[in-house]
Structure formats: structure tokens, C-alpha cells
Design a protein around this motif. Structure first.
Motif, PDB file in Angstrom:
ATOM      1  N   LEU A 118       0.830  -1.200   0.000  1.00 55.69           N
ATOM      2  CA  LEU A 118       0.000   0.000   0.000  1.00 55.69           C
ATOM      3  C   LEU A 118       0.868   1.255   0.000  1.00 55.69           C
ATOM      4  N   ALA A 119       1.907   1.262   0.813  1.00 57.74           N
ATOM      5  CA  ALA A 119       2.817   2.416   0.864  1.00 57.74           C
ATOM      6  C   ALA A 119       3.491   2.632  -0.488  1.00 57.74           C
ATOM      7  N   ALA A 120       3.889   1.544  -1.136  1.00 63.18           N
ATOM      8  CA  ALA A 120       4.514   1.660  -2.455  1.00 63.18           C
ATOM      9  C   ALA A 120       3.529   2.251  -3.466  1.00 63.18           C
ATOM     10  N   GLY A 121       2.267   1.828  -3.399  1.00 63.07           N
ATOM     11  CA  GLY A 121       1.251   2.371  -4.294  1.00 63.07           C
ATOM     12  C   GLY A 121       1.025   3.849  -4.068  1.00 63.07           C
ATOM     13  N   VAL A 122       0.971   4.256  -2.808  1.00 69.56           N
ATOM     14  CA  VAL A 122       0.804   5.681  -2.490  1.00 69.56           C
ATOM     15  C   VAL A 122       2.013   6.464  -2.980  1.00 69.56           C
ATOM     16  N   TRP A 123       3.207   5.939  -2.751  1.00 73.17           N
ATOM     17  CA  TRP A 123       4.419   6.620  -3.199  1.00 73.17           C
ATOM     18  C   TRP A 123       4.411   6.784  -4.712  1.00 73.17           C
ATOM     19  N   LEU A 124       4.049   5.715  -5.434  1.00 68.45           N
ATOM     20  CA  LEU A 124       4.004   5.808  -6.900  1.00 68.45           C
ATOM     21  C   LEU A 124       2.989   6.841  -7.356  1.00 68.45           C
ATOM     22  N   SER A 125       1.849   6.923  -6.664  1.00 67.70           N
ATOM     23  CA  SER A 125       0.822   7.871  -7.097  1.00 67.70           C
ATOM     24  C   SER A 125       1.225   9.313  -6.837  1.00 67.70           C
ATOM     25  N   ARG A 126       2.162   9.548  -5.929  1.00 64.69           N
ATOM     26  CA  ARG A 126       2.596  10.911  -5.613  1.00 64.69           C
ATOM     27  C   ARG A 126       3.971  11.237  -6.178  1.00 64.69           C
ATOM     28  N   ASN A 127       4.660  10.261  -6.716  1.00 62.47           N
ATOM     29  CA  ASN A 127       6.016  10.451  -7.214  1.00 62.47           C
ATOM     30  C   ASN A 127       5.982  11.091  -8.593  1.00 62.47           C
ATOM     31  N   PRO A 128       6.601  12.250  -8.781  1.00 61.81           N
ATOM     32  CA  PRO A 128       6.573  12.899 -10.088  1.00 61.81           C
ATOM     33  C   PRO A 128       7.298  12.112 -11.168  1.00 61.81           C
ATOM     34  N   ASN A 129       8.136  11.160 -10.809  1.00 60.52           N
ATOM     35  CA  ASN A 129       8.849  10.376 -11.811  1.00 60.52           C
ATOM     36  C   ASN A 129       8.059   9.172 -12.290  1.00 60.52           C
ATOM     37  N   ARG A 130       6.847   9.001 -11.787  1.00 61.55           N
ATOM     38  CA  ARG A 130       6.076   7.827 -12.197  1.00 61.55           C
ATOM     39  C   ARG A 130       5.711   7.878 -13.672  1.00 61.55           C
ATOM     40  N   ALA A 131       5.734   9.074 -14.253  1.00 65.77           N
ATOM     41  CA  ALA A 131       5.442   9.191 -15.676  1.00 65.77           C
ATOM     42  C   ALA A 131       6.502   8.512 -16.513  1.00 65.77           C
ATOM     43  N   ALA A 132       7.635   8.210 -15.920  1.00 62.36           N
ATOM     44  CA  ALA A 132       8.719   7.591 -16.659  1.00 62.36           C
ATOM     45  C   ALA A 132       8.511   6.091 -16.839  1.00 62.36           C
ATOM     46  N   LEU A 133       7.402   5.571 -16.329  1.00 58.20           N
ATOM     47  CA  LEU A 133       7.143   4.152 -16.499  1.00 58.20           C
ATOM     48  C   LEU A 133       7.104   3.840 -17.989  1.00 58.20           C
ATOM     49  N   PRO A 134       7.872   2.872 -18.428  1.00 55.26           N
ATOM     50  CA  PRO A 134       7.915   2.585 -19.858  1.00 55.26           C
ATOM     51  C   PRO A 134       6.619   1.938 -20.341  1.00 55.26           C
ATOM     52  N   SER A 135       6.310   2.155 -21.586  1.00 53.31           N
ATOM     53  CA  SER A 135       5.153   1.514 -22.200  1.00 53.31           C
ATOM     54  C   SER A 135       5.635   0.700 -23.393  1.00 53.31           C
ATOM     55  N   PRO A 136       5.243  -0.559 -23.469  1.00 55.81           N
ATOM     56  CA  PRO A 136       5.627  -1.364 -24.630  1.00 55.81           C
ATOM     57  C   PRO A 136       4.957  -0.897 -25.917  1.00 55.81           C
ATOM     58  N   LEU A 137       3.994   0.021 -25.822  1.00 58.25           N
ATOM     59  CA  LEU A 137       3.296   0.504 -27.018  1.00 58.25           C
ATOM     60  C   LEU A 137       4.044   1.594 -27.763  1.00 58.25           C
ATOM     61  N   ILE A 138       4.993   2.258 -27.116  1.00 52.83           N
ATOM     62  CA  ILE A 138       5.690   3.366 -27.765  1.00 52.83           C
ATOM     63  C   ILE A 138       6.370   2.861 -29.044  1.00 52.83           C
ATOM     64  N   GLY A 139       6.068   3.550 -30.153  1.00 59.52           N
ATOM     65  CA  GLY A 139       6.632   3.174 -31.445  1.00 59.52           C
ATOM     66  C   GLY A 139       5.870   2.058 -32.151  1.00 59.52           C
ATOM     67  N   LYS A 140       4.772   1.618 -31.558  1.00 60.62           N
ATOM     68  CA  LYS A 140       3.974   0.531 -32.147  1.00 60.62           C
ATOM     69  C   LYS A 140       2.570   1.037 -32.450  1.00 60.62           C
ATOM     70  N   PRO A 141       1.856   0.310 -33.311  1.00 66.15           N
ATOM     71  CA  PRO A 141       0.479   0.726 -33.618  1.00 66.15           C
ATOM     72  C   PRO A 141      -0.400   0.718 -32.366  1.00 66.15           C
ATOM     73  N   ALA A 142      -1.256   1.728 -32.277  1.00 66.86           N
ATOM     74  CA  ALA A 142      -2.228   1.763 -31.184  1.00 66.86           C
ATOM     75  C   ALA A 142      -3.118   0.532 -31.296  1.00 66.86           C
ATOM     76  N   PRO A 143      -3.521  -0.031 -30.181  1.00 74.42           N
ATOM     77  CA  PRO A 143      -4.397  -1.204 -30.221  1.00 74.42           C
ATOM     78  C   PRO A 143      -5.702  -0.909 -30.966  1.00 74.42           C
ATOM     79  N   ALA A 144      -6.142  -1.892 -31.714  1.00 79.26           N
ATOM     80  CA  ALA A 144      -7.407  -1.758 -32.443  1.00 79.26           C
ATOM     81  C   ALA A 144      -8.552  -1.781 -31.438  1.00 79.26           C
ATOM     82  N   PHE A 145      -9.555  -0.959 -31.696  1.00 80.83           N
ATOM     83  CA  PHE A 145     -10.735  -0.950 -30.842  1.00 80.83           C
ATOM     84  C   PHE A 145     -11.934  -0.477 -31.634  1.00 80.83           C
ATOM     85  N   SER A 146     -13.090  -0.741 -31.104  1.00 83.55           N
ATOM     86  CA  SER A 146     -14.348  -0.209 -31.579  1.00 83.55           C
ATOM     87  C   SER A 146     -15.181   0.026 -30.318  1.00 83.55           C
TER      88      SER A 146
END
Length: 187
Positions: free
Chosen positions: A20-48
């Protein structure tokens, strides 16, 4: 009960408290935006997905191609989305690109009421009531924001509420990079 087994509930409690403390820290940590996404540089997922204001109308990922867009994940139940909303509204008013709302795991009436109360900065609001399409996007919380180029490629992801600093220091440089690359920009 042995003396050793008496410590088990305390150990389980301590482990849960640490998570729980780790979750709270992540939600308040300004560096959390640095979490990598495997989607960067790839097609956006198909949806309807259905449109919030026209539930009988479905919009697909293919229909959004041809111009870049910002996909903003939000919910009426999300306190951080309320904090982000004025920042997102100011950015949307620049008409720099389409801002698409992605209403996630929300009640239809609650989402409509929320937009009526705080304003609707979105060009279009898509609805993912059960969160199934969000799995493909790797969405695990709100707010989250994705920049998708005209060809449908994910170019940037931000986890957490957008701020003026994030828009200035991260989003705008990515958008300028897209524009320099000759990407078509239509609103």
C-alpha cells in the motif's frame, strides 16, 4: 498455536502495508510518468468503442487515423482526473490536436454529469464500461494519456495527471517532433 505462527498475521499485515505504501508513493512520485510503455513506437491497439454522447454509435481506431490525437483516460470516480481537467481543458482550447476522452469503467450517467459540471474539453468521448479494451492499451489507472500520430502509432504515454509543466516539457516537444516529421494535422 506455536509462537512462530503468531507472527504470520503480523508478517502478512506488514507485507500488505508495504504494498500500500509503495502504491501511495508511486501515485505521488513525479517520476512515475517515466514508467515505460511497450506501445511506444507501435500501432495503437485496435478498438471499436461506443461514444458517450451517442451510445448507439461505435468509433474504431481506424476512424481516428489521418491526424494525430491525444487519448486521455479518465473517470468520474477519479480524483486526480478532476485535478487534471483544467490543464487538459486549456490545452484542448489551443486546438493543437484532437483530444479524445477515454471514459474508463464509469457509469454512463456519472460520466455525463461530470462533464456537464466541469466542462467537456474532448473532441470525442469513447466509453470502455468494462475495461476490456483498456487491457490492450496497458491502462491500469486513471488518468493516463497517450499521443498517437496520424498513422496510428503511439508516440508518448504519460501516467498520472497532466500538468502545465508536463505539457510544456514533454507533450509539446513530442508534438513538434511529429509536426516536423511532416505528419498531417487535421482537426
Amino acid at each position: 498455536m506455536s509462537p512462530r505462527s503468531r507472527w504470520i498475521p503480523l508478517a502478512v499485515f506488514a507485507a500488505l502495508a508495504a504494498l500500500l505504501a509503495a502504491g501511495v508513493w508511486l501515485s505521488r512520485n513525479p517520476n512515475r510518468a517515466a514508467l515505460p510503455s511497450p506501445l511506444i513506437g507501435k500501432p495503437a491497439p485496435a478498438f471499436s468503442l461506443p461514444v458517450l454522447h451517442e451510445p448507439g454509435r461505435l468509433v474504431s481506431s481506424d476512424e481516428l487515423r489521418g491526424a494525430p490525437y491525444l487519448l486521455n483516460v479518465w473517470g468520474s470516480w477519479c480524483p486526480a482526473c478532476r485535478d487534471e481537467h483544467p490543464v487538459l481543458t486549456r490545452f484542448a482550447e489551443t486546438k493543437r490536436l484532437r483530444v479524445i476522452g477515454y471514459n474508463w469503467k464509469d457509469e454512463h450517467a456519472d460520466a455525463l454529469r461530470w462533464l456537464e459540471r466541469f466542462g467537456n474539453p474532448y473532441w470525442l468521448v469513447l466509453v470502455d464500461h468494462d475495461g476490456q479494451a483498456a487491457i490492450d492499451w496497458g491502462i491500469y489507472g486513471a488518468p493516463e494519456t497517450f499521443l498517437v500520430d496520424a498513422a496510428g502509432i503511439v508516440r508518448w504515454k504519460y501516467v498520472g495527471p497532466l500538468t502545465d509543466d508536463v505539457i510544456r516539457d514533454e507533450l509539446l516537444p513530442k508534438l513538434e517532433e511529429l509536426e516536423r516529421g511532416g505528419g498531417e494535422r487535421k482537426l
